[in-house]
Write a protein that holds these residues in place. Sequence first.
Motif, PDB file in Angstrom:
ATOM      1  N   TYR A 158       0.868  -1.167   0.000  1.00 51.95           N
ATOM      2  CA  TYR A 158       0.000   0.000   0.000  1.00 51.95           C
ATOM      3  C   TYR A 158       0.906   1.218   0.000  1.00 51.95           C
ATOM      4  CZ  TYR A 158      -3.610   3.323   1.416  1.00 51.95           C
ATOM      5  OH  TYR A 158      -4.473   4.385   1.465  1.00 51.95           O
ATOM      6  N   ASN A 159       0.949   1.920  -1.109  1.00 53.49           N
ATOM      7  CA  ASN A 159       1.955   2.971  -1.292  1.00 53.49           C
ATOM      8  C   ASN A 159       1.340   4.169  -2.023  1.00 53.49           C
ATOM      9  OD1 ASN A 159       4.372   4.314  -1.324  1.00 53.49           O
ATOM     10  ND2 ASN A 159       5.289   3.070  -2.928  1.00 53.49           N
ATOM     11  N   PRO A 160       0.529   4.961  -1.340  1.00 53.44           N
ATOM     12  CA  PRO A 160      -0.110   6.104  -2.001  1.00 53.44           C
ATOM     13  C   PRO A 160       0.911   7.141  -2.447  1.00 53.44           C
ATOM     14  CG  PRO A 160      -1.151   5.608   0.117  1.00 53.44           C
ATOM     15  CD  PRO A 160       0.133   4.852   0.068  1.00 53.44           C
ATOM     16  N   ARG A 161       0.893   7.466  -3.734  1.00 51.02           N
ATOM     17  CA  ARG A 161       1.769   8.507  -4.279  1.00 51.02           C
ATOM     18  C   ARG A 161       0.999   9.320  -5.299  1.00 51.02           C
ATOM     19  NH1 ARG A 161       7.601   5.685  -5.720  1.00 51.02           N
ATOM     20  NH2 ARG A 161       8.165   4.994  -3.618  1.00 51.02           N
ATOM     21  N   ALA A 162       1.200  10.623  -5.266  1.00 54.82           N
ATOM     22  CA  ALA A 162       0.551  11.494  -6.241  1.00 54.82           C
ATOM     23  C   ALA A 162       1.077  11.193  -7.639  1.00 54.82           C
ATOM     24  CB  ALA A 162       0.793  12.960  -5.886  1.00 54.82           C
ATOM     25  N   GLY A 163       0.204  11.278  -8.615  1.00 55.89           N
ATOM     26  CA  GLY A 163       0.604  10.999  -9.997  1.00 55.89           C
ATOM     27  C   GLY A 163       1.460  12.119 -10.567  1.00 55.89           C
ATOM     28  N   THR A 164       2.302  11.779 -11.521  1.00 55.64           N
ATOM     29  CA  THR A 164       3.175  12.759 -12.170  1.00 55.64           C
ATOM     30  C   THR A 164       2.465  13.419 -13.347  1.00 55.64           C
ATOM     31  OG1 THR A 164       4.110  11.004 -13.546  1.00 55.64           O
ATOM     32  CG2 THR A 164       5.278  11.550 -11.503  1.00 55.64           C
ATOM     33  N   ASP A 165       2.990  14.558 -13.772  1.00 54.37           N
ATOM     34  CA  ASP A 165       2.455  15.241 -14.946  1.00 54.37           C
ATOM     35  C   ASP A 165       2.833  14.480 -16.217  1.00 54.37           C
ATOM     36  OD1 ASP A 165       1.503  17.201 -13.278  1.00 54.37           O
ATOM     37  OD2 ASP A 165       3.172  18.579 -13.640  1.00 54.37           O
ATOM     38  N   GLY A 204      -5.610  17.377 -13.737  1.00 51.15           N
ATOM     39  CA  GLY A 204      -6.115  16.038 -13.465  1.00 51.15           C
ATOM     40  C   GLY A 204      -6.023  15.051 -14.606  1.00 51.15           C
ATOM     41  N   MET A 205      -5.429  15.455 -15.747  1.00 51.55           N
ATOM     42  CA  MET A 205      -5.353  14.557 -16.895  1.00 51.55           C
ATOM     43  C   MET A 205      -3.958  13.979 -17.082  1.00 51.55           C
ATOM     44  SD  MET A 205      -8.317  14.100 -18.069  1.00 51.55           S
ATOM     45  CE  MET A 205      -7.961  13.295 -19.644  1.00 51.55           C
ATOM     46  N   GLY A 216      -2.628   8.867  -9.483  1.00 46.96           N
ATOM     47  CA  GLY A 216      -1.824   8.476  -8.344  1.00 46.96           C
ATOM     48  C   GLY A 216      -2.115   7.042  -7.946  1.00 46.96           C
ATOM     49  N   THR A 217      -1.258   6.467  -7.126  1.00 46.86           N
ATOM     50  CA  THR A 217      -1.468   5.096  -6.656  1.00 46.86           C
ATOM     51  C   THR A 217      -2.344   5.095  -5.414  1.00 46.86           C
ATOM     52  OG1 THR A 217       0.565   5.191  -5.355  1.00 46.86           O
ATOM     53  CG2 THR A 217       0.729   4.290  -7.576  1.00 46.86           C
ATOM     54  N   ASN A 218      -3.132   4.038  -5.282  1.00 46.52           N
ATOM     55  CA  ASN A 218      -3.982   3.820  -4.104  1.00 46.52           C
ATOM     56  C   ASN A 218      -4.818   5.045  -3.753  1.00 46.52           C
ATOM     57  OD1 ASN A 218      -1.155   2.081  -3.082  1.00 46.52           O
ATOM     58  ND2 ASN A 218      -3.082   1.027  -3.471  1.00 46.52           N
ATOM     59  N   GLY A 219      -5.434   5.629  -4.778  1.00 46.63           N
ATOM     60  CA  GLY A 219      -6.383   6.715  -4.553  1.00 46.63           C
ATOM     61  C   GLY A 219      -5.788   8.096  -4.441  1.00 46.63           C
ATOM     62  N   SER A 220      -4.488   8.265  -4.653  1.00 50.85           N
ATOM     63  CA  SER A 220      -3.872   9.592  -4.557  1.00 50.85           C
ATOM     64  C   SER A 220      -4.236  10.443  -5.765  1.00 50.85           C
ATOM     65  CB  SER A 220      -2.351   9.467  -4.436  1.00 50.85           C
ATOM     66  OG  SER A 220      -1.998   8.820  -3.237  1.00 50.85           O
ATOM     67  N   ALA A 279      -4.187  12.877  -9.090  1.00 51.39           N
ATOM     68  CA  ALA A 279      -3.557  12.721 -10.406  1.00 51.39           C
ATOM     69  C   ALA A 279      -2.763  13.968 -10.763  1.00 51.39           C
ATOM     70  CB  ALA A 279      -4.613  12.456 -11.467  1.00 51.39           C
ATOM     71  N   GLY A 280      -1.784  13.794 -11.624  1.00 50.17           N
ATOM     72  CA  GLY A 280      -1.021  14.921 -12.133  1.00 50.17           C
ATOM     73  C   GLY A 280      -1.773  15.633 -13.242  1.00 50.17           C
ATOM     74  N   ASP A 281      -1.123  16.602 -13.872  1.00 49.44           N
ATOM     75  CA  ASP A 281      -1.746  17.391 -14.936  1.00 49.44           C
ATOM     76  C   ASP A 281      -1.209  16.986 -16.302  1.00 49.44           C
ATOM     77  OD1 ASP A 281      -3.021  18.767 -12.917  1.00 49.44           O
ATOM     78  OD2 ASP A 281      -1.605  20.446 -12.941  1.00 49.44           O
ATOM     79  N   PHE A 282      -1.969  17.290 -17.328  1.00 47.05           N
ATOM     80  CA  PHE A 282      -1.506  17.175 -18.709  1.00 47.05           C
ATOM     81  C   PHE A 282      -0.910  18.531 -19.081  1.00 47.05           C
ATOM     82  CE2 PHE A 282      -2.074  17.701 -23.278  1.00 47.05           C
ATOM     83  CZ  PHE A 282      -1.542  16.513 -23.767  1.00 47.05           C
ATOM     84  N   VAL A 283       0.392  18.551 -19.385  1.00 45.43           N
ATOM     85  CA  VAL A 283       1.095  19.799 -19.675  1.00 45.43           C
ATOM     86  C   VAL A 283       1.433  19.835 -21.160  1.00 45.43           C
ATOM     87  CG1 VAL A 283       3.065  21.256 -19.122  1.00 45.43           C
ATOM     88  CG2 VAL A 283       2.066  19.795 -17.350  1.00 45.43           C
ATOM     89  N   CYS A 284       0.776  20.739 -21.866  1.00 45.50           N
ATOM     90  CA  CYS A 284       1.004  20.873 -23.311  1.00 45.50           C
ATOM     91  C   CYS A 284       1.960  22.031 -23.555  1.00 45.50           C
ATOM     92  CB  CYS A 284      -0.327  21.112 -24.015  1.00 45.50           C
ATOM     93  SG  CYS A 284      -0.166  21.342 -25.794  1.00 45.50           S
ATOM     94  N   ARG A 285       3.105  21.732 -24.145  1.00 44.50           N
ATOM     95  CA  ARG A 285       4.076  22.770 -24.472  1.00 44.50           C
ATOM     96  C   ARG A 285       3.895  23.173 -25.938  1.00 44.50           C
ATOM     97  NH1 ARG A 285       7.769  19.265 -21.358  1.00 44.50           N
ATOM     98  NH2 ARG A 285       7.980  20.197 -19.291  1.00 44.50           N
TER      99      ARG A 285
END
Length: 367
Positions: A121-128, A243-244, A248-252, A254-260
């Motif tokens: 069980y390792n909650p981590r925020a998702g990356t962009d 949020g796109m 994240g893992t275990n319910g954390s 989500a990161g963002d969708f970054v359009c350059r």
Amino acid sequence: MASMNDKDYYALLGVEKDASQDQIRKAFQTRARKLHPDVNKEPDAEERFKEVSEAYAVLSDPDKRKRYDAMRSGSPFGGYGAPTSPQGYGSDPFGGASPFGWGPFGGGFGGAASRRRSRSYNPRAGTDVAYELTVDAAAAAKGVRRGVTYQRYGTCEVCHGSGSVEAEHSETCPTCGGSGRITVDTGLFGVMAMTCPECEGTGRVVADPCRACGGSGRTLTASEVVVDVPAGSHDGDEVRVAGMGNAGTNGSSAGDFVCRVCVPEERLERTQASGFNLIGFAVPFAVLGLLTSTLSSMTFIVGVPLVVGLYLALRGGIRHQGRWWRNAGIAVLNGASNGLALAVFLVLMLSCTSGLGRGGYGGYGLY
């Protein structure tokens, strides 16, 4: 307890002596699942689990495996010389990372979708998720809307991101008791501390891991997003869609969708950027030469970068976009800062040298 010299680690794992690292890892995973104390209730299951863990700890490390094979053959180090492991016998031989690679029960955090993972069980925020969108200057000036299809880790639809199908909460890891570490007595190699193979060091495990995501709460999926590039955008601008990104893992979160935004008409080519850097590099030396009336002696250090820089900068053609000239100016300033630092250093060196020379002559005059 039998010494390591009396144990046949290959037999404990059921592999041949020339088995590959992948075969050793898979054999350990198979036996660990069967002998795990949380699954196998036989009286000697825990002891056997420790033995196969000890065998894997030695055979999965190339240096320790060589020394073990040499010891079994009767030679202290088998012609390999003294132990060269930088960690030594008494410290963590795995540098703090999990000794089981992707874990004894399958894949690890962040791996490919086809890999299974342990039930940690390792909650981590998702990356962009970064994406580069190329548009022409006219579209960037007026604004444009584009649909983008991309791959990301999305929330698992079976467990809705929790990693567990039925249980609402995680539980303490039964293998390490929540400490996240286990110790294995390997005999000759001493007692080794390892990251717990079941919880991967977190001390908590998912009670009933979801089969779709393996307990992580996310799966690799294809997603679509609509990006609105606002009017007046330029090369290098970013547009975020919250949020796109990767879930994240275990319910954390989500990161963002970054359009350059990429506008080729405004972007310097790599050779052009190098050329403007060289032009800027020559400027401080030209100014220094004018101020000190030594410009003629600086012909090489000023002329060569200037000529080469102009050639590289103009070879790709001059573009009339305002942002292109701005980027060119930034490249010139970057080069000038480097040239100024070197010019100041040379002036200080010459000042110190001339000062030492005067002091030396004065010293000789005392005698």
